[in-house]
Design a protein around this motif. Structure first.
Motif, PDB file in Angstrom:
ATOM      1  N   VAL A 140       0.839  -1.195   0.000  1.00 22.02           N
ATOM      2  CA  VAL A 140       0.000   0.000   0.000  1.00 22.02           C
ATOM      3  C   VAL A 140       0.869   1.238   0.000  1.00 22.02           C
ATOM      4  O   VAL A 140       1.883   1.297   0.723  1.00 22.02           O
ATOM      5  CB  VAL A 140      -0.943   0.002   1.231  1.00 22.02           C
ATOM      6  CG1 VAL A 140      -1.824   1.247   1.237  1.00 22.02           C
ATOM      7  CG2 VAL A 140      -1.812  -1.260   1.231  1.00 22.02           C
ATOM      8  N   VAL A 193      -4.169  -7.515   5.169  1.00 23.26           N
ATOM      9  CA  VAL A 193      -4.511  -6.092   5.242  1.00 23.26           C
ATOM     10  C   VAL A 193      -4.632  -5.500   3.844  1.00 23.26           C
ATOM     11  O   VAL A 193      -5.525  -4.686   3.571  1.00 23.26           O
ATOM     12  CB  VAL A 193      -3.441  -5.333   6.069  1.00 23.26           C
ATOM     13  CG1 VAL A 193      -3.621  -3.829   5.947  1.00 23.26           C
ATOM     14  CG2 VAL A 193      -3.506  -5.773   7.528  1.00 23.26           C
ATOM     15  N   TYR A 194      -3.752  -5.912   2.949  1.00 23.61           N
ATOM     16  CA  TYR A 194      -3.791  -5.410   1.579  1.00 23.61           C
ATOM     17  C   TYR A 194      -5.077  -5.833   0.876  1.00 23.61           C
ATOM     18  O   TYR A 194      -5.722  -5.016   0.191  1.00 23.61           O
ATOM     19  CB  TYR A 194      -2.575  -5.928   0.821  1.00 23.61           C
ATOM     20  CG  TYR A 194      -2.548  -5.567  -0.647  1.00 23.61           C
ATOM     21  CD1 TYR A 194      -2.614  -4.240  -1.062  1.00 23.61           C
ATOM     22  CD2 TYR A 194      -2.449  -6.565  -1.614  1.00 23.61           C
ATOM     23  CE1 TYR A 194      -2.587  -3.918  -2.410  1.00 23.61           C
ATOM     24  CE2 TYR A 194      -2.418  -6.246  -2.964  1.00 23.61           C
ATOM     25  CZ  TYR A 194      -2.480  -4.921  -3.358  1.00 23.61           C
ATOM     26  OH  TYR A 194      -2.456  -4.603  -4.692  1.00 23.61           O
ATOM     27  N   VAL A 245      -9.843   0.884   3.235  1.00 24.29           N
ATOM     28  CA  VAL A 245      -9.410   1.192   4.602  1.00 24.29           C
ATOM     29  C   VAL A 245      -8.130   0.408   4.915  1.00 24.29           C
ATOM     30  O   VAL A 245      -8.100  -0.815   4.752  1.00 24.29           O
ATOM     31  CB  VAL A 245     -10.507   0.846   5.624  1.00 24.29           C
ATOM     32  CG1 VAL A 245     -10.010   1.108   7.047  1.00 24.29           C
ATOM     33  CG2 VAL A 245     -11.771   1.627   5.333  1.00 24.29           C
ATOM     34  N   TYR A 246      -7.095   1.113   5.391  1.00 22.72           N
ATOM     35  CA  TYR A 246      -5.838   0.452   5.737  1.00 22.72           C
ATOM     36  C   TYR A 246      -5.742   0.285   7.243  1.00 22.72           C
ATOM     37  O   TYR A 246      -5.910   1.254   8.000  1.00 22.72           O
ATOM     38  CB  TYR A 246      -4.645   1.262   5.237  1.00 22.72           C
ATOM     39  CG  TYR A 246      -3.306   0.648   5.612  1.00 22.72           C
ATOM     40  CD1 TYR A 246      -2.794  -0.418   4.897  1.00 22.72           C
ATOM     41  CD2 TYR A 246      -2.581   1.125   6.701  1.00 22.72           C
ATOM     42  CE1 TYR A 246      -1.590  -1.003   5.246  1.00 22.72           C
ATOM     43  CE2 TYR A 246      -1.377   0.556   7.060  1.00 22.72           C
ATOM     44  CZ  TYR A 246      -0.888  -0.518   6.335  1.00 22.72           C
ATOM     45  OH  TYR A 246       0.311  -1.088   6.698  1.00 22.72           O
ATOM     46  N   ARG A 292      -7.901  -6.529   2.262  1.00 23.86           N
ATOM     47  CA  ARG A 292      -8.999  -5.759   2.851  1.00 23.86           C
ATOM     48  C   ARG A 292      -8.978  -4.311   2.358  1.00 23.86           C
ATOM     49  O   ARG A 292     -10.029  -3.713   2.122  1.00 23.86           O
ATOM     50  CB  ARG A 292      -8.887  -5.792   4.386  1.00 23.86           C
ATOM     51  CG  ARG A 292     -10.073  -5.183   5.112  1.00 23.86           C
ATOM     52  CD  ARG A 292      -9.946  -5.392   6.611  1.00 23.86           C
ATOM     53  NE  ARG A 292      -9.860  -6.805   6.954  1.00 23.86           N
ATOM     54  CZ  ARG A 292      -9.674  -7.253   8.197  1.00 23.86           C
ATOM     55  NH1 ARG A 292      -9.543  -6.393   9.198  1.00 23.86           N
ATOM     56  NH2 ARG A 292      -9.606  -8.545   8.429  1.00 23.86           N
ATOM     57  N   TYR A 293      -7.778  -3.783   2.175  1.00 32.05           N
ATOM     58  CA  TYR A 293      -7.644  -2.417   1.645  1.00 32.05           C
ATOM     59  C   TYR A 293      -8.203  -2.335   0.224  1.00 32.05           C
ATOM     60  O   TYR A 293      -8.897  -1.366  -0.132  1.00 32.05           O
ATOM     61  CB  TYR A 293      -6.172  -2.014   1.669  1.00 32.05           C
ATOM     62  CG  TYR A 293      -5.881  -0.694   0.999  1.00 32.05           C
ATOM     63  CD1 TYR A 293      -6.127   0.509   1.657  1.00 32.05           C
ATOM     64  CD2 TYR A 293      -5.357  -0.653  -0.294  1.00 32.05           C
ATOM     65  CE1 TYR A 293      -5.859   1.726   1.041  1.00 32.05           C
ATOM     66  CE2 TYR A 293      -5.088   0.550  -0.918  1.00 32.05           C
ATOM     67  CZ  TYR A 293      -5.336   1.737  -0.248  1.00 32.05           C
ATOM     68  OH  TYR A 293      -5.079   2.935  -0.870  1.00 32.05           O
TER      69      TYR A 293
END
Length: 426
Positions: free
Chosen positions: A53, A270-271, A279-280, A273-274
């Protein structure tokens, strides 16, 4: 055959089937089973951040393949033709290196046959055109072997430094090679004897290797928070926990190992989901790395019997002639599976038999080097996990031994046919 003609022939042998495979697989090159390095390269070009990100640097993968993709994307754009043809060019260069190794240890004939065997490996024809770091592992493995042979015969500063650089790049491409410089240095000292000059060259190899790796490790300390080649220690834990053996034994891959209870989302989680939400969620890669390293060490200490059983399974998976078939594999249930269970085993069984015979037809030093390097790969597989794609970058060693056996057999058959004629003439 001259070197130039051999190169032209090898380029055709390597490129021909791979171009056909590339055309067939073109729609999947950039969409299916891509490497994390692809995400890193795209993020860097868009934002200047090497990570998943923008604004959040990461070390959650080994960097070399991403560095390979970066200039390609920057100059030519991200297209299947760009990735596929670049991979084919690396495969051609690898064949040239194998040819040079065979020429050095035996003859041009052995080199040509070995390079052809390596290039026509059924698994590699498909694997080489898709996004994977093994394409660079293969090239660097051949470069390391060639430079090691040259350094063992005629050590000098330039060759020794080049060997150290190749080893350093190898580690940046595959952290499993972290201890390989010590193996190579040990071989050089065995060949040259322990003298002041040879020890100096050995130290130079290690120094240049460290110099090649250090900038990336320091970058990670500054930008990510810890010294590491990669912070993805979860991959090591997935290959070393109480659920790994059952997962592998039932046809799953380590990605199917159940998550550690209560563990936070990984940088890759996390990526994803981003991408879905925009959202990060901040993630501490270094803390996760230390946590999973600790859990791995605990498994080794407190489940030594389970680890022994897992190590033996990993060695079997590394060396079995058929392609290791795990759930979720590319081309599952298609013609690729038929090749994995038919042509690949036939190719590898014959290669194994010829390679064993070839040990008796190559110089002793080269035979020792081959055994050392293949033993190292086996030991690493037993520590981590073994699978076909981790072995194939080093199968060219088997091809070199097999080529030496084939040439020796052909010469003996020729001599046998000529013997009666010679006796009758006399």
């Amino acid at each position: 055959m001259s070197r130039r003609r051999s190169y032209v022939l090898l380029a055709a042998i390597v490129a021909g089937p791979r171009i056909v495979a590339l055309a067939y697989e073109r729609n999947d090159i950039l969409t299916s089973f891509t490497d994390k390095s692809d995400d890193f390269a795209r993020t860097f070009l868009a934002s200047g951040t090497y990570g998943f990100v923008a604004g959040h640097p990461s070390a959650y993968t080994q960097p070399l393949y991403g560095f390979f993709l970066l200039p390609l994307y920057w100059i030519f754009g991200r297209h299947w033709e760009v990735v596929g043809l670049a991979h084919i060019a690396v495969a051609v260069a690898t064949a040239f290196l194998v040819y040079e190794i065979g020429t050095r240890v035996a003859s041009r004939q052995v080199g040509l046959i070995a390079a052809a065997i390596t290039s026509l490996h059924p698994y590699l024809i498909w694997h080489d055109i898709h996004m994977n770091r093994e394409i660079l592992d293969h090239f660097l493995a051949a470069a390391i072997v060639l430079l090691t042979l040259v350094a063992a015969e005629r050590p000098n500063v330039r060759i020794t430094a080049m060997l150290g650089l190749a080893l350093g790049l190898g580690v940046l491409g595959n952290v499993r090679l972290a201890a390989l410089p010590l193996v190579v240095v040990g071989f050089l000292l065995w060949r040259q004897g322990i003298e002041k000059k040879t020890v100096g060259f050995a130290l130079l190899v290690l120094a240049v290797t460290a110099a090649a790796i250090t900038p990336w490790i320091v970058r990670n300390r500054i930008s990510v928070g810890c010294y590491a080649v990669t912070t993805d220690a979860r991959a090591l834990w997935k290959a070393n926990n109480v659920n790994t053996y059952d997962t592998l034994a039932h046809g799953g891959w380590i990605d199917a190992v159940p998550r550690y209870p209560g563990s936070p989302p990984t940088p890759e989680d996390v990526y994803q989901r981003y991408l879905a939400t925009g959202v990060y969620i901040p993630v501490d890669e270094c803390a996760q790395m230390r946590f999973f390293q600790h859990k791995t060490h605990d498994f080794w200490l407190h489940h030594s019997g389970e680890k022994t059983k897992l190590a033996l399974l990993s060695a079997q998976m590394l060396w079995q002639p058929s392609v290791v078939e795990t759930g979720g594999r590319p081309g599952e249930g298609t013609w690729l599976d038929t090749l994995r269970s038919s042509s690949e085993p036939l190719f590898m069984i014959l290669l194994y038999c010829l390679a064993v015979a070839g040990l008796f037809f190559v110089p002793r030093a080269f035979a020792v080097l081959c055994v050392l390097l293949l033993a190292y790969q086996t030991a690493v597989a037993m520590i981590f996990v073994g699978v076909t794609r981790y072995r194939v970058p080093w199968d060219f060693l088997l091809a070199l031994l097999a080529a030496a056996a084939l040439v020796a057999l052909a010469r003996r058959l020729r001599d046998t046919r000529l013997a009666p004629q010679t006796r009758s003439e006399s």
